[in-house]
Design an enzyme around this catalytic site. Sequence first.
Site, PDB file in Angstrom:
ATOM      1  N   GLY A  42     -10.297  -6.719  -3.556  1.00  0.00           N
ATOM      2  CA  GLY A  42      -8.952  -6.967  -4.069  1.00  0.00           C
ATOM      3  C   GLY A  42      -8.099  -7.735  -3.078  1.00  0.00           C
ATOM      4  N   ASP A  43      -8.269  -7.454  -1.788  1.00  0.00           N
ATOM      5  CA  ASP A  43      -7.532  -8.190  -0.753  1.00  0.00           C
ATOM      6  C   ASP A  43      -7.995  -9.642  -0.697  1.00  0.00           C
ATOM      7  OD1 ASP A  43      -6.051  -5.853   0.359  1.00  0.00           O
ATOM      8  OD2 ASP A  43      -8.067  -5.180   0.847  1.00  0.00           O
ATOM      9  N   ARG A  44      -9.316  -9.854  -0.868  1.00  0.00           N
ATOM     10  CA  ARG A  44      -9.845 -11.224  -0.893  1.00  0.00           C
ATOM     11  C   ARG A  44      -9.279 -11.981  -2.090  1.00  0.00           C
ATOM     12  NH1 ARG A  44     -11.449 -15.242   2.104  1.00  0.00           N
ATOM     13  NH2 ARG A  44      -9.548 -15.830   1.048  1.00  0.00           N
TER      14      ARG A  44
ATOM     15  N   TYR B  14       0.812  -1.208   0.000  1.00  0.00           N
ATOM     16  CA  TYR B  14       0.000   0.000   0.000  1.00  0.00           C
ATOM     17  C   TYR B  14       0.852   1.269   0.000  1.00  0.00           C
ATOM     18  CZ  TYR B  14      -4.539  -2.287   0.545  1.00  0.00           C
ATOM     19  OH  TYR B  14      -5.683  -3.028   0.321  1.00  0.00           O
TER      20      TYR B  14
END
Length: 474
Positions: free
Chosen positions: A260-262, A144
């Site tokens: 997106g993290d999943r 990030y």
Amino acid sequence: MAGSGSGRSALVVVGDALLDRDLTGTADRLAPDAPVPVVAEHARRARPGGAALTACLAAADGRDVTLITGLGDDPASEELRRLLDGRVKVIGLPLTGALPEKTRVLAQGHPVVRLDRGDGRVRAATEEAREAVRAARAVLVSDYGRGAADALRDVLAQRPPLVWDPHPRGGPPVPGTRLATPARSEARAFATGAGDHHTTQASGSDLRVAAREAAALVRHWRVACVAVTMGARGALLSYGDHPLLVPAPAAHHGDPCGAGDRFAATAAGLLADGTLVGEAVEGAVAAASEFVAAGGAGALADGAFPEADFRPSGEEGAGSDAAPDPHAVIARVRAAGGAVVAAGGCFDLLHAGHVGLLQAARRIGDCLVVCLNSDASVRRRKGEGRPVNPLADRIRVLLALQCVDAVAVFDEDTPERLLAELRPDVWVKGGDYTGADLPEAALLQEWGGQAVLLPYLAGRSSTTLLDRAAEGSR
């Protein structure tokens, strides 16, 4: 690091953790001094964000997860530690400044505004973190742009990760990364920054442009492949040439926050388990789609991450969570005063006769549940070599028909037990049956139901198709 008791591979997540908050409420008027909604607060919730969300989602899949991330002594860092406690192992990297916090204000479930604070960045790597990366069997980078990936870039370059999830404020993946997973807008920005003339000047459909950008990033980043996530359209997987489009199994309009993290957590976990890249991306698309349908990250209150089981699409069983529950469908229709129709069969090779029958059956009532013979039941009825298509495939084909609302499986030779459980208002059979061949008719009368015959297209049957295929191969 050993894997978990589930047999799934352990995962090390390197990246920038955030503390996410949701302030939820309702808005039914505008402020008198400005054209902005007045939100009446109902609840406040906090949850891990950024790389911390990715790590928790991977842990919810039944994995042992180590998170390497920046943490300080500020209140936000302490709250995040509390949320992560017992879920993942944390190796902290020193921060300059406070842990970033992102607060969303939502009215009627829709974001109105986001408030950001905290500018903390990772100062340096620790030897403990370096050793954890060197010893890891599988690494996922969730960058990030807050310095965690940069601080460990040298050791990551020696031990390229399985997945690198880049974000606009972060740097490029290290060469040798197996899979990079930018979102559509991120891929465009990265490709433009890469200065690829053919990409930045690309024209044509959005899919064509995305394919060019993905191929350019494979070359520029020197990674094995790039999967561009495209929201409800799924993901575009490129190895640098002709791309593979993996469509989403269904279009959901829920909260996409955290999708997106999943996706990255699922893809990395499946790759760590030895799944091929294409299958891992399929599983990740399905997982992200279900995640959005369930409410996205906003549905995860106070760090509550339910256990998940996201598998590649080739591994669904007959009871796949993605399939509609016939009992729930029936309950919903009955609550609205509707009529439930059921039809049964093997549906081994779906043909025009089947489709016509099912379409006609659906028009009789307000939902259609197909009672489907299990593989063992088909084999007893049709003989060895049948079914040609296994149960999971037959379910998937039937559910692809707009006229089919749900599928229920029975293992007996006939569906009486299942019918007694579902109690449909109408039971449909094809017109090639006679009254004597409908033992279900008397059963339907017990609860006031009716068995009916519908016209059947002559000459259409799975057996006929198989015979024709066998003759053609001689």
